[in-house]
Design an enzyme around this catalytic site. Structure first.
Site, short mmCIF file in Angstrom:
data_model
loop_
_atom_site.label_atom_id
_atom_site.label_comp_id
_atom_site.label_asym_id
_atom_site.label_seq_id
_atom_site.Cartn_x
_atom_site.Cartn_y
_atom_site.Cartn_z
N LYS A 98 -10.82 46.51 15.86
CA LYS A 98 -11.74 45.99 14.84
C LYS A 98 -12.24 47.13 13.99
O LYS A 98 -12.69 48.16 14.50
CB LYS A 98 -12.94 45.32 15.54
CG LYS A 98 -13.90 44.67 14.56
CD LYS A 98 -13.46 43.28 14.16
CE LYS A 98 -14.13 42.75 12.91
NZ LYS A 98 -13.48 43.19 11.65
N GLN A 119 -15.44 54.33 14.91
CA GLN A 119 -15.57 52.88 15.10
C GLN A 119 -15.56 52.50 16.59
O GLN A 119 -16.22 51.54 16.98
CB GLN A 119 -14.43 52.18 14.36
CG GLN A 119 -14.67 50.72 14.04
CD GLN A 119 -15.51 50.51 12.79
OE1 GLN A 119 -15.26 51.10 11.76
NE2 GLN A 119 -16.51 49.65 12.87
N LYS A 122 -19.18 53.07 17.78
CA LYS A 122 -20.08 52.16 17.05
C LYS A 122 -19.95 50.75 17.62
O LYS A 122 -20.93 50.09 17.93
CB LYS A 122 -19.70 52.17 15.57
CG LYS A 122 -20.56 51.30 14.69
CD LYS A 122 -19.92 51.02 13.33
CE LYS A 122 -19.60 52.28 12.57
NZ LYS A 122 -19.20 51.99 11.17
N LYS A 134 -9.22 51.43 12.10
CA LYS A 134 -9.51 51.57 10.67
C LYS A 134 -8.18 51.59 9.93
O LYS A 134 -7.16 51.99 10.50
CB LYS A 134 -10.25 52.88 10.39
CG LYS A 134 -11.02 52.85 9.10
CD LYS A 134 -12.34 52.11 9.28
CE LYS A 134 -13.12 51.98 8.00
NZ LYS A 134 -14.50 51.52 8.28
N GLY A 173 -13.75 44.69 5.33
CA GLY A 173 -13.83 45.57 4.16
C GLY A 173 -14.38 46.94 4.48
O GLY A 173 -14.85 47.21 5.58
N ASP A 174 -14.30 47.80 3.50
CA ASP A 174 -14.93 49.13 3.50
C ASP A 174 -14.92 49.56 2.03
O ASP A 174 -14.83 48.70 1.13
CB ASP A 174 -14.17 50.10 4.42
CG ASP A 174 -14.96 51.37 4.72
OD1 ASP A 174 -15.82 51.35 5.62
OD2 ASP A 174 -14.72 52.41 4.07
N THR A 218 -24.56 45.35 6.63
CA THR A 218 -24.58 46.80 6.87
C THR A 218 -25.84 47.43 6.26
O THR A 218 -26.54 48.21 6.92
CB THR A 218 -23.32 47.46 6.29
OG1 THR A 218 -22.18 46.73 6.75
CG2 THR A 218 -23.21 48.90 6.73
N ASN A 249 -21.49 47.89 -1.68
CA ASN A 249 -21.97 46.86 -0.77
C ASN A 249 -23.13 47.35 0.09
O ASN A 249 -24.17 46.69 0.19
CB ASN A 249 -20.80 46.39 0.11
CG ASN A 249 -21.25 45.45 1.20
OD1 ASN A 249 -21.53 45.87 2.31
ND2 ASN A 249 -21.36 44.17 0.87
N SER A 385 -19.66 41.12 11.81
CA SER A 385 -18.25 40.72 11.84
C SER A 385 -17.92 40.05 13.18
O SER A 385 -17.19 39.05 13.22
CB SER A 385 -17.34 41.93 11.68
OG SER A 385 -17.20 42.28 10.32
#
Ligand code: NDP
Ligand code: 2IT
Length: 453
Positions: A98, A119, A122, A134, A173-174, A218, A249, A385
């Site tokens: 993820k 990630q 996190k 990622k 997204g990123d 976020t 964002n 998410s």
């Protein structure tokens, strides 16, 4: 950042770092991210000899799988373009891979690996069942027509689809990947596979399987995290002056939530400079400029009486109580940190991934600033998410208020885990040690339990 300026690591972890540097010599961001985690976890290894016996560290720094692929597409002028696509599937020990996709010309393997590595921890900190990954491309969406972006996304998915799935790998997204790009990517996956598999992507439009609050999560989460850190000291965000960087964002919704909690966010930025608006950034105008008109940040200042644009600079020269860096990695260096401290900053909550250089983090910590590292402070995005995945699996749709309440609770939990682990390892108030130790412990226990894989 140069690796020579990094502080020495404890002897127990230095050999692992040396191997990472030797194996990945041209990957400075990945080395930086590994160094940051290794700098925290020697006491965890000491307390859990099983982690050492099982080679947890040696395995953890090597991605389970790395995919690189060609992305050919034809631009509006009929010219062939070739970009490079990436997906680094770092760890699936806690759940399906993820993590987001980033489209930006600076993307390379080092950046995707640093982000994928962060990630893992996190996602572990959120307490949910999600692994770490990622991906992205060196494609530059800026100045491209909608048709070009759609063709690029379709070509990207023509290769990536075979590696995805709701139980396998779930992107989101990123930087450079928002609602528009997610729509095109999801559409192409559905076409190729003939499956409306909602749970294979998060950040979808709320009308077609997306979750309420994922868009805001976020930025909201980074503000909640700042509020939690202040709460430990009997204080809150109300009445505080806030500097935010970025205007995408994360930045937009950090500014919005800061205002809702009674603070005033006075800056926003992009790679051309920053704007100052002493009355508080007007979120509706910022969204119009950046998300609808897709203009540079200077357009905000020209449309807003009293605001000014500072070209080629970053917002860290402003006197503020709270800083929320929300643009990109290494956007806040040692001299920026010194300026913020000299101007009285008390809280830094990282909305972006690794925005502060190691030297900047050292300045904040030496000055007693409450410093929330990205892997804790920006975990609200990926946590929401995971809520989207739950809703997709159950074919449910939760309300905005219910989802926001869950996000707030999740951020409370992330803060509590990091805070508690810092105390347990003798570093009270050190959220870097706390977040790394708590995230690492959860992943390491699972790796030991599941054998040498
Ligand atoms: P967006 O694409 O929406 O916005 C990115 C912003 O950062 C833009 O203002 C952009 O300015 C600026 N920026 C990007 N690259 C650079 C650069 N090299 N130098 C200076 N400014 C730059 O991305 P997001 O808001 O989604 O992401 C921002 C950060 O938050 C990233 O670090 C991301 O990894 C992190 N993050 C995002 C999450 C999410 O859910 N979206 C979740 C957790 C973390 P410009 O237009 O000039 O490029
Ligand atoms: O860095 C991040 O946590 C994200 N870009 C969000 C990842 C996700 O899967 O929601």
């Amino acid at each position: 950042m140069s690796t020579s300026t990094l502080v020495a690591l404890p002897a127990a972890v230095q050999p692992v770092y040396d191997t990472v540097v030797a194996r990945n010599p041209h990957e400075p961001e990945f080395q930086q991210a590994v160094h940051e985690v290794l700098g925290s976890i020697a006491p965890v290894l000491e307390r859990h000899p099983k982690f050492v016996e099982a080679g947890v560290l040696e395995r953890m720094v090597e991605p389970e799988r790395q995919i690189m692929f060609r992305v050919p597409w034809v631009d509006d002028a009929g010219r062939l373009q070739v970009n490079r696509g990436f997906r680094v599937q770092f760890s699936s020990v806690l759940g399906p891979y993820k993590g987001g996709l980033r489209f930006h010309p600076s993307v390379n393997l080092s950046i995707i690996k640093f982000l994928g590595f962060e990630q893992i921890f996190k996602n572990a900190l959120t307490g949910q069942g999600i692994g770490g990954a990622k991906g992205g491309s060196d494609f530059d969406p800026r100045g491209r027509s909608e048709a070009e972006i759609m063709r690029f996304c379709q070509s990207f998915m023509n290769e990536l689809y075979r590696h995805l799935g709701e139980h396998t790998d779930v992107p989101a997204g990123d930087i450079g990947v928002g609602a528009r790009e997610i729509g095109f990517l999801f559409g192409q996956y559905r076409k190729i596979t003939n499956r409306h598999e909602s749970g294979m992507f998060t950040g979808k439009g709320v009308q077609w399987g997306g979750a309420e609050v994922r868009t805001e999560a976020t930025g909201y989460g980074a503000v909640f995290f700042a509020d939690e850190m202040l709460g430990v000291h009997g204080d809150s965000l109300a009445g505080k002056r806030v500097a935010v960087s970025g205007s995408g964002n994360v930045a937009i919704y950090a500014i919005s939530k800061a205002h809702q909690l009674g603070a005033t966010a006075v800056t926003a930025s992009d790679s051309s400079g920053f704007v100052v608006d002493e009355a508080g950034i007007d979120v509706d105008l910022l969204r119009q400029v950046k998300e609808v008109d897709r203009l540079r940040i200077s357009a905000y200042a020209s449309q807003r009486p009293g605001a000014r644009f500072v070209e080629g600079a970053r917002p860290w020269e402003m006197p503020v109580d709270v800083a929320i860096p929300s643009a990109t990695q290494n956007e806040l260096d040692e001299s920026d940190a010194r300026a913020l401290v000299a101007n009285g900053v008390r809280v830094v909550s990282e909305g972006a991934n690794m925005p502060s250089t190691p030297e900047a983090v050292a300045v904040f910590q030496a000055a007693g600033v409450l410093f929330g590292p990205g892997k804790a402070a920006n975990a609200g995005g990926v946590a929401t998410s995971a809520l989207e995945m739950s809703q997709n699996a159950a074919r449910q749709r939760w309300s905005f208020d219910d989802s926001e309440a869950r996000l707030r609770e999740i951020m409370r939990g992330v803060h509590a885990s990091a805070f508690e682990a810092a105390e347990r390892y003798g570093r009270p108030g050190d959220y870097v040690v706390g977040a790394n130790s708590a995230g690492f412990e959860r992943v390491a226990h699972a790796m030991v339990a599941q054998g040498v894989i």
